[in-house]
Every structure is written in C-alpha cells, then in structure tokens.
Design a protein around this motif. Structure first.
Motif, PDB file in Angstrom:
ATOM      1  N   VAL A  52      31.469  33.742 -40.488  1.00  7.36           N
ATOM      2  CA  VAL A  52      31.205  32.353 -40.136  1.00  7.36           C
ATOM      3  C   VAL A  52      31.626  32.125 -38.818  1.00  7.36           C
ATOM      4  O   VAL A  52      30.651  31.194 -38.218  1.00  7.36           O
ATOM      5  CB  VAL A  52      32.506  31.798 -41.090  1.00  7.36           C
ATOM      6  N   ALA A  53      32.279  32.577 -38.090  1.00  4.47           N
ATOM      7  CA  ALA A  53      32.355  32.275 -36.682  1.00  4.47           C
ATOM      8  C   ALA A  53      31.205  32.441 -36.065  1.00  4.47           C
ATOM      9  O   ALA A  53      30.858  31.834 -35.094  1.00  4.47           O
ATOM     10  CB  ALA A  53      33.777  32.976 -36.085  1.00  4.47           C
ATOM     11  N   GLY A  54      30.626  33.897 -36.281  1.00  4.12           N
ATOM     12  CA  GLY A  54      29.257  33.958 -35.580  1.00  4.12           C
ATOM     13  C   GLY A  54      28.399  32.959 -35.665  1.00  4.12           C
ATOM     14  O   GLY A  54      27.525  32.712 -34.876  1.00  4.12           O
ATOM     15  N   ALA A  55      28.189  32.683 -37.152  1.00  6.59           N
ATOM     16  CA  ALA A  55      26.975  31.599 -37.322  1.00  6.59           C
ATOM     17  C   ALA A  55      27.379  30.298 -36.867  1.00  6.59           C
ATOM     18  O   ALA A  55      26.361  29.582 -36.216  1.00  6.59           O
ATOM     19  CB  ALA A  55      26.949  31.342 -38.798  1.00  6.59           C
ATOM     20  N   GLY A  56      28.707  29.964 -36.604  1.00  8.80           N
ATOM     21  CA  GLY A  56      29.100  28.742 -36.117  1.00  8.80           C
ATOM     22  C   GLY A  56      28.936  28.718 -34.591  1.00  8.80           C
ATOM     23  O   GLY A  56      28.347  27.683 -33.828  1.00  8.80           O
ATOM     24  N   LEU A  57      29.251  29.850 -33.646  1.00  5.90           N
ATOM     25  CA  LEU A  57      28.973  29.833 -32.608  1.00  5.90           C
ATOM     26  C   LEU A  57      27.460  30.059 -32.137  1.00  5.90           C
ATOM     27  O   LEU A  57      27.120  29.258 -31.151  1.00  5.90           O
ATOM     28  CB  LEU A  57      29.664  31.213 -32.020  1.00  5.90           C
ATOM     29  N   GLY A  58      26.659  30.843 -33.141  1.00  2.80           N
ATOM     30  CA  GLY A  58      25.059  30.746 -32.745  1.00  2.80           C
ATOM     31  C   GLY A  58      24.647  29.580 -32.806  1.00  2.80           C
ATOM     32  O   GLY A  58      23.839  28.770 -31.913  1.00  2.80           O
ATOM     33  N   GLY A  59      25.111  28.627 -33.928  1.00  2.71           N
ATOM     34  CA  GLY A  59      24.311  27.284 -34.071  1.00  2.71           C
ATOM     35  C   GLY A  59      24.790  26.287 -33.022  1.00  2.71           C
ATOM     36  O   GLY A  59      23.954  25.557 -32.397  1.00  2.71           O
ATOM     37  N   PHE A  60      26.284  26.494 -32.366  1.00  9.21           N
ATOM     38  CA  PHE A  60      26.612  25.513 -31.325  1.00  9.21           C
ATOM     39  C   PHE A  60      25.804  25.994 -29.975  1.00  9.21           C
ATOM     40  O   PHE A  60      25.288  25.042 -29.679  1.00  9.21           O
ATOM     41  CB  PHE A  60      28.136  26.072 -31.142  1.00  9.21           C
ATOM     42  N   LEU A  61      25.590  27.165 -29.949  1.00  5.98           N
ATOM     43  CA  LEU A  61      25.004  27.864 -28.610  1.00  5.98           C
ATOM     44  C   LEU A  61      23.205  27.186 -28.894  1.00  5.98           C
ATOM     45  O   LEU A  61      22.831  26.745 -27.643  1.00  5.98           O
ATOM     46  CB  LEU A  61      24.997  29.117 -28.468  1.00  5.98           C
ATOM     47  N   GLU A  62      22.793  27.421 -29.852  1.00  7.43           N
ATOM     48  CA  GLU A  62      21.388  27.055 -30.103  1.00  7.43           C
ATOM     49  C   GLU A  62      21.364  25.436 -29.852  1.00  7.43           C
ATOM     50  O   GLU A  62      20.130  24.889 -29.196  1.00  7.43           O
ATOM     51  CB  GLU A  62      21.019  27.219 -31.554  1.00  7.43           C
ATOM     52  N   THR A  63      22.112  24.638 -30.109  1.00 11.88           N
ATOM     53  CA  THR A  63      21.926  23.205 -29.845  1.00 11.88           C
ATOM     54  C   THR A  63      22.413  22.892 -28.369  1.00 11.88           C
ATOM     55  O   THR A  63      21.993  21.661 -27.888  1.00 11.88           O
ATOM     56  CB  THR A  63      22.832  22.252 -30.921  1.00 11.88           C
ATOM     57  N   HIS A  64      23.104  23.586 -27.701  1.00 10.10           N
ATOM     58  CA  HIS A  64      23.647  23.286 -26.480  1.00 10.10           C
ATOM     59  C   HIS A  64      23.089  24.007 -25.194  1.00 10.10           C
ATOM     60  O   HIS A  64      23.072  23.694 -24.140  1.00 10.10           O
ATOM     61  CB  HIS A  64      25.190  23.457 -26.292  1.00 10.10           C
ATOM     62  N   VAL A  65      22.224  25.216 -25.421  1.00 13.05           N
ATOM     63  CA  VAL A  65      21.662  25.841 -24.581  1.00 13.05           C
ATOM     64  C   VAL A  65      20.358  25.294 -24.358  1.00 13.05           C
ATOM     65  O   VAL A  65      19.681  25.066 -25.133  1.00 13.05           O
ATOM     66  CB  VAL A  65      21.192  27.180 -25.025  1.00 13.05           C
ATOM     67  N   PRO A  66      19.834  25.010 -22.937  1.00 17.98           N
ATOM     68  CA  PRO A  66      18.535  24.439 -22.690  1.00 17.98           C
ATOM     69  C   PRO A  66      17.393  25.269 -23.422  1.00 17.98           C
ATOM     70  O   PRO A  66      17.536  26.546 -23.397  1.00 17.98           O
ATOM     71  CB  PRO A  66      18.547  24.536 -21.109  1.00 17.98           C
ATOM     72  N   ALA A  67      16.200  24.860 -23.665  1.00 23.46           N
ATOM     73  CA  ALA A  67      15.125  25.323 -24.074  1.00 23.46           C
ATOM     74  C   ALA A  67      14.771  26.513 -23.221  1.00 23.46           C
ATOM     75  O   ALA A  67      14.286  27.521 -23.693  1.00 23.46           O
ATOM     76  CB  ALA A  67      14.049  24.444 -24.618  1.00 23.46           C
ATOM     77  N   THR A  68      14.500  26.009 -22.017  1.00 22.89           N
ATOM     78  CA  THR A  68      14.078  27.239 -21.127  1.00 22.89           C
ATOM     79  C   THR A  68      15.130  27.589 -19.840  1.00 22.89           C
ATOM     80  O   THR A  68      15.673  26.459 -19.320  1.00 22.89           O
ATOM     81  CB  THR A  68      12.681  26.831 -20.454  1.00 22.89           C
ATOM     82  N   ILE A  69      15.500  28.852 -19.740  1.00 21.16           N
ATOM     83  CA  ILE A  69      16.307  29.285 -19.012  1.00 21.16           C
ATOM     84  C   ILE A  69      15.687  30.370 -18.272  1.00 21.16           C
ATOM     85  O   ILE A  69      15.056  31.323 -18.822  1.00 21.16           O
ATOM     86  CB  ILE A  69      17.737  29.800 -19.453  1.00 21.16           C
ATOM     87  N   ARG A  70      15.941  30.404 -16.763  1.00 20.30           N
ATOM     88  CA  ARG A  70      15.415  31.582 -15.910  1.00 20.30           C
ATOM     89  C   ARG A  70      16.778  32.321 -15.527  1.00 20.30           C
ATOM     90  O   ARG A  70      17.481  31.585 -14.820  1.00 20.30           O
ATOM     91  CB  ARG A  70      14.693  31.133 -15.091  1.00 20.30           C
ATOM     92  N   VAL A  71      16.731  33.652 -16.092  1.00 24.40           N
ATOM     93  CA  VAL A  71      17.963  34.401 -15.321  1.00 24.40           C
ATOM     94  C   VAL A  71      17.170  35.834 -14.884  1.00 24.40           C
ATOM     95  O   VAL A  71      16.819  36.422 -15.788  1.00 24.40           O
ATOM     96  CB  VAL A  71      18.885  34.735 -16.851  1.00 24.40           C
ATOM     97  N   PHE A  72      17.554  36.194 -13.704  1.00 22.89           N
ATOM     98  CA  PHE A  72      17.029  37.235 -13.254  1.00 22.89           C
ATOM     99  C   PHE A  72      15.531  37.589 -13.533  1.00 22.89           C
ATOM    100  O   PHE A  72      15.042  38.648 -13.854  1.00 22.89           O
ATOM    101  CB  PHE A  72      17.838  38.676 -13.885  1.00 22.89           C
ATOM    102  N   GLY A  73      14.884  36.409 -13.261  1.00 21.02           N
ATOM    103  CA  GLY A  73      13.521  36.379 -13.590  1.00 21.02           C
ATOM    104  C   GLY A  73      12.870  36.425 -14.999  1.00 21.02           C
ATOM    105  O   GLY A  73      11.756  36.332 -15.083  1.00 21.02           O
TER     106      GLY A  73
END
Length: 131
Positions: A52-73
C-alpha cells in the motif's frame, strides 16, 4: 505491449515467485513450530502495508514528477518510467543491503545421491529393464 515487455514481466514474475518461496522456506527453517503461524501472519501484514505504501508513493511521484527530466544525459519522456526506475533502484539497494546478513539457518547434510545413482546404474546393467 511488445515482446520485450512480456519477457521482462515474465522474468520479474519468476523472481517474485522465487523470493516468496525463499521467504516461506526461511520461516520453516528459522522459526519454531509454535511461532510459525505468528511469523507468517506478521510477514503478510507487513507485506500488505509495504504494498500500500509503495503504491501510494508511486502514485504521488507519478503526479508530481515532471513528464520529462534529464539526469546524467538520460531523458525519459514519461514520468511513470522515472517512478519505475526509482522503484527498481530502491529494490536493488535493499537487496544489496541485506545480502551480507544472509546465513544458513540449518546444518546441511549430504543428500540421498547414492540411492539415485544406484537406480540409474542398475538400468544400464540390466538389459531387460527398459526406459
């Protein structure tokens, strides 16, 4: 879904089944018969909370992380792919952290190899026995 996704999910499924089997076997080897049901119940409750905690954290991150991120190229065009990457790295980190703590819980004995070898060696010597 393409063939690569199916193979990856199949491999993940086999790994998950192996993990659950090894955890169950650990319970039989390390916990006394009287406490085995308590251990299994606690394991299932903790697993449910973690899911439950993992699914909740994943759902939270999915809605709050920008669609495109550039990390280490590396640039992934979907925020959900970043959630999967973070999840995979967290699981790998956890597995690597617990590997040094693993130890065998029971004394290993030599298996019944001689009887099995004798069974097959008798077949070769006796031409009347067919496979």
């Amino acid at each position: 879904m393409n063939g690569g996704d199916s193979r990856a999910n199949g491999l993940k499924g086999f790994a998950w089944v192996g993990f659950n089997l090894s955890v169950g076997n650990f319970a039989y080897d390390s916990v006394s018969r009287e406490r085995r049901s308590l251990y299994n119940a606690l394991r299932k409750v903790l697993t449910a909370f973690a899911l439950v905690a993992g699914a909740g954290l994943g759902g939270f991150l999915e809605t709050h992380v920008p669609a495109t991120i550039r990390v280490f190229g590396l640039s992934l065009g979907n925020s959900l792919l970043w959630v999967f990457l973070v999840s995979a790295l967290a699981r790998l980190n956890t597995a690597l952290a617990f590997i040094p703590l693993l130890r065998e819980m029971r004394a290993l004995t030599e298996g019944p190899r001689r009887g099995l070898a004798r069974l097959f060696s008798n077949r070769r010597r006796n031409p009347k026995v067919t496979a």
